[in-house]
Motif scaffolding. Structure first.
Motif, mmCIF file in Angstrom:
data_model
loop_
_atom_site.group_PDB
_atom_site.id
_atom_site.type_symbol
_atom_site.label_atom_id
_atom_site.label_comp_id
_atom_site.label_asym_id
_atom_site.label_seq_id
_atom_site.Cartn_x
_atom_site.Cartn_y
_atom_site.Cartn_z
ATOM 1 N N UNK A 33 0.815 -1.202 0.000
ATOM 2 C CA UNK A 33 0.000 0.000 0.000
ATOM 3 C C UNK A 33 0.857 1.264 0.000
ATOM 4 N N UNK A 34 2.046 1.187 0.615
ATOM 5 C CA UNK A 34 2.855 2.410 0.720
ATOM 6 C C UNK A 34 3.901 2.551 -0.387
ATOM 7 N N UNK A 35 4.045 1.528 -1.224
ATOM 8 C CA UNK A 35 4.978 1.611 -2.346
ATOM 9 C C UNK A 35 4.204 2.200 -3.536
ATOM 10 N N UNK A 36 4.866 3.028 -4.376
ATOM 11 C CA UNK A 36 4.147 3.551 -5.537
ATOM 12 C C UNK A 36 3.592 2.436 -6.409
ATOM 13 N N UNK A 37 2.440 2.679 -7.000
ATOM 14 C CA UNK A 37 1.848 1.688 -7.889
ATOM 15 C C UNK A 37 0.591 1.086 -7.313
ATOM 16 N N UNK A 38 -0.062 0.246 -8.109
ATOM 17 C CA UNK A 38 -1.321 -0.350 -7.704
ATOM 18 C C UNK A 38 -1.082 -1.403 -6.631
ATOM 19 N N UNK A 40 8.994 -13.273 -2.651
ATOM 20 C CA UNK A 40 9.145 -14.133 -1.464
ATOM 21 C C UNK A 40 9.257 -15.612 -1.869
ATOM 22 N N UNK A 41 8.471 -15.981 -2.899
ATOM 23 C CA UNK A 41 8.400 -17.391 -3.282
ATOM 24 C C UNK A 41 9.594 -17.820 -4.127
ATOM 25 N N UNK A 42 10.007 -16.970 -5.062
ATOM 26 C CA UNK A 42 11.035 -17.437 -6.009
ATOM 27 C C UNK A 42 11.927 -16.315 -6.541
ATOM 28 N N UNK A 43 12.237 -15.344 -5.707
ATOM 29 C CA UNK A 43 13.189 -14.310 -6.106
ATOM 30 C C UNK A 43 12.698 -13.433 -7.242
ATOM 31 N N UNK A 44 13.648 -12.857 -7.967
ATOM 32 C CA UNK A 44 13.313 -11.894 -9.023
ATOM 33 C C UNK A 44 12.418 -12.536 -10.082
ATOM 34 N N UNK A 45 12.730 -13.783 -10.467
ATOM 35 C CA UNK A 45 11.913 -14.457 -11.488
ATOM 36 C C UNK A 45 10.478 -14.637 -11.008
ATOM 37 N N UNK A 46 10.335 -14.968 -9.742
ATOM 38 C CA UNK A 46 9.005 -15.122 -9.154
ATOM 39 C C UNK A 46 8.252 -13.798 -9.161
ATOM 40 N N UNK A 47 8.971 -12.712 -8.836
ATOM 41 C CA UNK A 47 8.358 -11.385 -8.810
ATOM 42 C C UNK A 47 7.829 -11.010 -10.191
ATOM 43 N N UNK A 88 3.313 1.370 -22.422
ATOM 44 C CA UNK A 88 2.758 2.159 -21.326
ATOM 45 C C UNK A 88 2.526 1.302 -20.083
ATOM 46 N N UNK A 89 1.993 0.082 -20.279
ATOM 47 C CA UNK A 89 1.744 -0.808 -19.140
ATOM 48 C C UNK A 89 3.056 -1.149 -18.441
ATOM 49 N N UNK A 90 4.078 -1.504 -19.229
ATOM 50 C CA UNK A 90 5.365 -1.864 -18.632
ATOM 51 C C UNK A 90 5.970 -0.685 -17.881
ATOM 52 N N UNK A 91 5.894 0.511 -18.488
ATOM 53 C CA UNK A 91 6.477 1.687 -17.844
ATOM 54 C C UNK A 91 5.800 1.984 -16.505
ATOM 55 N N UNK A 92 4.493 1.707 -16.403
ATOM 56 C CA UNK A 92 3.786 1.954 -15.146
ATOM 57 C C UNK A 92 4.226 1.000 -14.039
ATOM 58 N N UNK A 93 4.563 -0.268 -14.400
ATOM 59 C CA UNK A 93 4.844 -1.250 -13.341
ATOM 60 C C UNK A 93 6.339 -1.430 -13.042
ATOM 61 N N UNK A 94 7.206 -1.001 -13.955
ATOM 62 C CA UNK A 94 8.642 -1.175 -13.712
ATOM 63 C C UNK A 94 9.122 -0.465 -12.427
ATOM 64 N N UNK A 95 8.688 0.794 -12.167
ATOM 65 C CA UNK A 95 9.121 1.432 -10.917
ATOM 66 C C UNK A 95 8.697 0.638 -9.677
ATOM 67 N N UNK A 96 7.446 0.126 -9.682
ATOM 68 C CA UNK A 96 6.994 -0.674 -8.538
ATOM 69 C C UNK A 96 7.894 -1.889 -8.361
ATOM 70 N N UNK A 108 11.026 -2.357 -9.293
ATOM 71 C CA UNK A 108 12.350 -1.981 -8.790
ATOM 72 C C UNK A 108 12.303 -1.682 -7.300
ATOM 73 N N UNK A 109 11.334 -0.858 -6.880
ATOM 74 C CA UNK A 109 11.274 -0.462 -5.475
ATOM 75 C C UNK A 109 10.989 -1.671 -4.588
ATOM 76 N N UNK A 110 10.092 -2.548 -5.035
ATOM 77 C CA UNK A 110 9.775 -3.734 -4.241
ATOM 78 C C UNK A 110 10.997 -4.652 -4.127
ATOM 79 N N UNK A 111 11.739 -4.799 -5.221
ATOM 80 C CA UNK A 111 12.942 -5.637 -5.165
ATOM 81 C C UNK A 111 13.943 -5.075 -4.157
ATOM 82 N N UNK A 112 14.093 -3.753 -4.138
ATOM 83 C CA UNK A 112 15.023 -3.138 -3.179
ATOM 84 C C UNK A 112 14.559 -3.391 -1.749
ATOM 85 N N UNK A 113 13.269 -3.109 -1.505
ATOM 86 C CA UNK A 113 12.743 -3.291 -0.142
ATOM 87 C C UNK A 113 12.845 -4.756 0.283
ATOM 88 N N UNK A 114 12.472 -5.667 -0.619
ATOM 89 C CA UNK A 114 12.454 -7.089 -0.263
ATOM 90 C C UNK A 114 13.873 -7.617 -0.055
#
Lengths: 206, 179
Positions: free
Chosen positions: A57-62, A74-81, B79-87, B89-95
């Protein structure tokens, strides 16, 4: 470590299934994601999924796409993501492209034109409704009310780019909190039970 | 510049600031779309209608529609890819760093300012779209009828808790009869 492509495929398919069944924005997807990964596949524990939704919820994006990506990682790294993200996005993508195609073909039809004159007024209502919903949790003291009012005024009268406004919002929050703590003023960083997902879960568990 | 590159960079930037749910991004996408001359504000209102009627997140859906209208299928994909790529990247960093992002003190104070700003942003979007689509305007029967449709729609959403999809469909039907 050898990549287990079968598992990656399974992640992809699980999130692919969630997509088309969800109307009404990203939040509608949350209970479906939870059912799939916690109850059915037992990939993530109930406690962890709540935390994932809160971060998403707090990260940008849907929130739905973010949650899927996080769970996939969590399940399978970057490929999983990536698999989870593409899986949750793909069905929506196809549906939106088809609807856009149809809309561009029929939009000059007089009946469709008349329908959209009314629909546009409803869309304004939908935006006001969105403002009302977020305002209920975001505006709860004089500072937050002031920030919201000034934001609308700046955008409307000075035509500042919204992205500049959003980025300055991040700093406004930090500065406001710092100033208030210098003056020893008490500050409530969140309205009670702000987190929608957490709140919904508490209701569900009760 | 190639239109695909332009679409990609525009939605990439929007993707990085997509805080606070889809509706906060409506004014951001609208300003970019009209600055680039891709669509008028009124055309973009129709995009929101289609995006709102589709399953899934409204901001991503709007980006897909804008991309499709501007550069067909490749535009939609970019456009779809550009919208989700930042999410991503940021999620990968946080995780990766197992960073308890949402419980961090700085993140919390950032959101203290960000949340009301997002509210203000959506209120601004509502005013702007109301003016463009004649819900606010010179007093005439047309404006009055649109204000009534607006009022009834809002009432159905907040008080009657009707599903947005249903309200849009109903409104479309009323429009066909009235206009």
């Amino acid at each position: 470590m050898k990549t287990d492509w079968k598992f990656i495929l399974q992640i992809f398919l699980s999130f692919l299934k969630i997509g088309p069944a969800t109307f009404g924005g990203g939040y509608a997807m949350i209970p479906m994601i939870e059912r799939e990964v916690v109850d059915k596949k037992k990939w993530i524990r109930n406690k962890d999924v709540t935390e994932i939704f809160a971060i998403a919820e707090s990260v940008p994006g849907a929130i739905a796409i973010n949650s899927a990506t996080f769970i996939g990682y969590r399940l399978a790294g970057v490929r999983g993501a990536v698999a989870a993200m593409v899986g949750v996005l793909l069905p929506t993508f196809i549906i939106v492209v088809i609807l856009s195609m149809l809309f561009l073909i029929v939009k000059d039809n007089p009946h469709i034109e008349s329908a959209f004159i009314a629909i546009r007024a409803t869309i304004v209502a939908l935006i006001v409704y969105a403002a009302y919903k977020i305002g209920m949790t975001a505006v709860y003291d004089k500072t937050t009310l002031g920030i919201a009012t000034v934001t609308t005024a700046i955008l409307f009268f000075l035509h500042v780019h919204p992205v500049v406004v959003i980025i300055s919002g991040i700093f406004t929050g930090m500065v406001a909190v710092q100033i208030k703590s210098w003056f020893g003023m008490s500050i409530k960083l969140e309205k009670d039970e702000l987190n929608v997902v957490k709140k919904e879960k508490q209701v569900k568990e009760a | 510049m190639d239109v695909l590159v332009e679409l990609f960079l525009t939605f990439l930037m929007i993707g990085f600031v997509s805080f606070g749910g889809g509706y906060a991004m409506i004014p951001v996408i609208e300003i970019e779309v009209s600055n680039h001359g891709w669509m008028t504000t009124q055309e973009f209102t129709d995009v929101i209608a289609i995006a709102g009627m589709s399953p899934g997140p409204i901001a991503t859906n709007s980006a897909i529609f804008v991309g499709y209208k501007t550069a067909e299928l490749p535009g939609a994909i970019v456009s779809a890819l550009a919208m989700v790529i930042p999410s991503l990247l940021i999620i990968l960093i946080i995780a990766t760093f197992f960073f308890r992002f949402n419980e961090n003190k700085f993140v919390k104070s950032a959101f203290y300012g960000l949340r009301p700003i997002i509210t203000g942003l959506i209120v601004y979007a509502a005013i702007k779209f109301a003016i463009t689509n004649n819900v606010i305007g010179e007093l005439s029967w047309h404006t009055a009828s649109l204000m009534i449709i607006f009022g009834l729609s809002l009432f159905s959403l907040i008080k009657l808790r009707l599903h947005p999809l249903f309200v849009i469909a109903l409104s479309g039907f009323v429009g066909m009869v009235l206009y």
